[in-house]
Design a protein around this motif. Structure first.
Motif, PDB file in Angstrom:
ATOM      1  N   ARG A  11       0.861  -1.183   0.000  1.00  0.00           N
ATOM      2  CA  ARG A  11       0.000   0.000   0.000  1.00  0.00           C
ATOM      3  C   ARG A  11       0.891   1.225   0.000  1.00  0.00           C
ATOM      4  N   PRO A  12       0.420   2.347  -0.516  1.00  0.00           N
ATOM      5  CA  PRO A  12       1.250   3.559  -0.476  1.00  0.00           C
ATOM      6  C   PRO A  12       1.618   3.907   0.966  1.00  0.00           C
ATOM      7  N   VAL A  22     -25.295   6.090   3.256  1.00  0.00           N
ATOM      8  CA  VAL A  22     -24.061   5.582   2.654  1.00  0.00           C
ATOM      9  C   VAL A  22     -23.206   4.948   3.746  1.00  0.00           C
ATOM     10  N   ILE A  23     -22.695   3.750   3.456  1.00  0.00           N
ATOM     11  CA  ILE A  23     -21.747   3.064   4.326  1.00  0.00           C
ATOM     12  C   ILE A  23     -20.363   3.198   3.705  1.00  0.00           C
ATOM     13  N   TYR A  24     -19.368   3.539   4.508  1.00  0.00           N
ATOM     14  CA  TYR A  24     -17.993   3.699   4.026  1.00  0.00           C
ATOM     15  C   TYR A  24     -17.112   2.597   4.608  1.00  0.00           C
ATOM     16  N   ASP A  25     -16.193   2.076   3.797  1.00  0.00           N
ATOM     17  CA  ASP A  25     -15.347   0.974   4.254  1.00  0.00           C
ATOM     18  C   ASP A  25     -14.212   1.400   5.176  1.00  0.00           C
ATOM     19  N   ARG A  35     -22.767   2.102  -0.847  1.00  0.00           N
ATOM     20  CA  ARG A  35     -21.539   1.870  -0.093  1.00  0.00           C
ATOM     21  C   ARG A  35     -20.339   2.367  -0.875  1.00  0.00           C
ATOM     22  N   VAL A  36     -19.462   3.084  -0.191  1.00  0.00           N
ATOM     23  CA  VAL A  36     -18.176   3.489  -0.754  1.00  0.00           C
ATOM     24  C   VAL A  36     -17.165   2.476  -0.228  1.00  0.00           C
ATOM     25  N   ALA A  37     -16.748   1.583  -1.118  1.00  0.00           N
ATOM     26  CA  ALA A  37     -15.969   0.413  -0.721  1.00  0.00           C
ATOM     27  C   ALA A  37     -14.488   0.606  -1.010  1.00  0.00           C
ATOM     28  N   GLY A  38     -13.695  -0.387  -0.605  1.00  0.00           N
ATOM     29  CA  GLY A  38     -12.252  -0.356  -0.833  1.00  0.00           C
ATOM     30  C   GLY A  38     -11.874  -0.947  -2.169  1.00  0.00           C
ATOM     31  N   LEU A  39     -10.651  -1.434  -2.251  1.00  0.00           N
ATOM     32  CA  LEU A  39     -10.114  -1.971  -3.507  1.00  0.00           C
ATOM     33  C   LEU A  39     -10.912  -3.209  -3.933  1.00  0.00           C
ATOM     34  N   PRO A  40     -11.321  -3.271  -5.205  1.00  0.00           N
ATOM     35  CA  PRO A  40     -12.227  -4.341  -5.630  1.00  0.00           C
ATOM     36  C   PRO A  40     -11.611  -5.725  -5.684  1.00  0.00           C
ATOM     37  N   ASP A  41     -10.261  -5.831  -5.759  1.00  0.00           N
ATOM     38  CA  ASP A  41      -9.652  -7.155  -5.858  1.00  0.00           C
ATOM     39  C   ASP A  41      -9.331  -7.771  -4.506  1.00  0.00           C
ATOM     40  N   LEU A  42      -9.594  -7.034  -3.413  1.00  0.00           N
ATOM     41  CA  LEU A  42      -9.358  -7.591  -2.091  1.00  0.00           C
ATOM     42  C   LEU A  42     -10.496  -8.539  -1.710  1.00  0.00           C
ATOM     43  N   ASP A  61      -9.650   3.557  -3.484  1.00  0.00           N
ATOM     44  CA  ASP A  61      -8.359   3.127  -2.930  1.00  0.00           C
ATOM     45  C   ASP A  61      -8.262   3.393  -1.435  1.00  0.00           C
ATOM     46  N   TYR A  62      -9.370   3.662  -0.765  1.00  0.00           N
ATOM     47  CA  TYR A  62      -9.457   3.929   0.673  1.00  0.00           C
ATOM     48  C   TYR A  62      -9.038   5.347   1.065  1.00  0.00           C
ATOM     49  N   SER A  63      -8.608   6.157   0.124  1.00  0.00           N
ATOM     50  CA  SER A  63      -8.125   7.488   0.485  1.00  0.00           C
ATOM     51  C   SER A  63      -9.289   8.459   0.665  1.00  0.00           C
ATOM     52  N   GLY A  64      -9.018   9.560   1.393  1.00  0.00           N
ATOM     53  CA  GLY A  64     -10.034  10.583   1.558  1.00  0.00           C
ATOM     54  C   GLY A  64     -10.419  11.217   0.241  1.00  0.00           C
ATOM     55  N   GLU A  65      -9.455  11.391  -0.650  1.00  0.00           N
ATOM     56  CA  GLU A  65      -9.745  11.985  -1.956  1.00  0.00           C
ATOM     57  C   GLU A  65     -10.731  11.130  -2.745  1.00  0.00           C
TER      58      GLU A  65
END
Length: 343
Positions: A72-73, A248-251, A190-197, A225-229
């Motif tokens: 991860r960055p 909205v649910i956030y990851d 839902r605002v989710a994380g990386l799709p390949d996880l 990508d989980y970032s605030g942006e």
């Protein structure tokens, strides 16, 4: 029992040559043909041999260190509370046992696997953690082939023959969606994380299944990508859509805080116009206004359980929970000021 670290004898056996020939080839000394030299070096790389691994194997020395490589960055580790809290829990358990944590940020999973091969071959670690499990994930089979003691921080379905430490995200989602439905929400995004996880995919599937069972509309899920942006961008897309969600649910909580700012900038009242829920509760969720409803869990304890399980594997004993690994407590819903019945 974990396998021994690779030795010159292992290479010789695989190559069908003497240990002297292996030594000549690996040290680029004359006495072996170019083809044999190339074959021996390829086998050495494949099994993860490094120059000092034989000495460590003979002395049975332990490194008293376990490793964690994260693709991860590095900037994300400084702002996302989850990994910092997870690592704090890991360190708490390791320090009481006289162990250290070797942490490395890498660019991709392939480099992560190579890092584990090098650490194990050089005798720098006694075991490793695997996080952010993907589908497919070559790290699982690669680490298992090395015989490197390992714990997967993730669902058993993706752990292969390795020991998982995990929690039930579907139970947390069911509690959240049931709560939102009881408030009167029918359109929950839902605002989710990386799709390949793997854990993202499991959450996606659970949300669709649970939403259908509760009679909610088919959810819109935006991967980031989980970032605030990215969380802010996804929120703008959702708010600006013709079928705007009422919840909205956030990851993670970084994205939830960014989403709250975007909603307020666009003139929406939270929670009257839009209810928000953050996964992985932290101080960030509590200091904003309104404070965020969150899926809260003891992340340091999660790290502690992962470390304890890995050290059991390093010692050669059965891991906590047996072959199924250790199931930690599911996140619990903590309602706060960011959720209410829709207008």
């Amino acid at each position: 029992m974990p396998k021994h670290r690779p030795t010159i004898a292992d290479i010789a056996r695989r190559a069908g040559v003497s240990k002297v020939a292996v030594s000549y080839a690996l040290n680029d000394r004359p006495g072996v043909s170019p083809a044999t030299r190339a074959s021996i070096k390829a086998i050495a790389q494949e099994i993860g041999w490094r120059p000092n691994s034989a000495a460590r194997a003979l002395t049975r020395a332990r490194a008293d260190t376990v490793g964690l490589a994260l693709s991860r960055p590095a900037r994300m580790l400084g702002v996302e509370p989850f990994f910092m809290e997870l690592i704090s829990g890991i360190e708490t358990e390791l320090s009481t046992r006289g162990y250290a944590l070797l942490l490395q940020v890498v660019t991709d999973p392939a480099q992560e696997l190579e890092m584990y091969r090098r650490w194990w071959g050089e005798g720098r670690v006694d075991g490793v953690f695997l996080a952010d499990v993907r589908s497919p994930d070559p790290r699982i089979e690669g680490v298992a082939e090395l015989g490197l003691p390992a714990v997967v921080i993730g669902h058993p379905s993706a752990a292969g023959s390795l020991t998982p430490v995990w929690s039930d995200d579907s139970a947390a989602l069911r509690d959240t969606l049931t709560y939102l439905a009881a408030l009167g929400h029918h359109r929950v995004a839902r605002v989710a994380g990386l799709p390949d996880l793997i854990h993202t995919r499991l959450r996606d599937r659970a949300q669709h299944e649970i939403s259908a069972g509760l009679g909610l509309e088919t959810p819109v899920i935006v991967h980031t990508d989980y970032s605030g942006e990215e969380g802010a961008h996804a929120t703008r897309r959702l708010i600006g859509s013709a079928a705007r969600p009422t919840a909205v649910i956030y990851d993670n909580d970084i994205m939830a805080v960014a989403g709250l700012s975007v909603a307020q900038e666009m003139g929406l009242d939270v929670p009257a116009d839009l209810s928000l829920v953050a996964w992985d509760d932290s101080q960030l969720s509590r200091v904003v206004r309104p404070p965020l409803t969150a899926l809260s869990r003891d992340i340091p304890a999660y790290g502690t359980h992962a470390a304890r399980t890995l050290l059991e594997r390093v010692a050669g004993g059965p891991a906590s929970g047996g072959p199924a690994g250790f199931e930690d407590a599911a996140a619990r819903l903590v309602p706060r000021g960011s959720t209410a019945p829709p207008r």
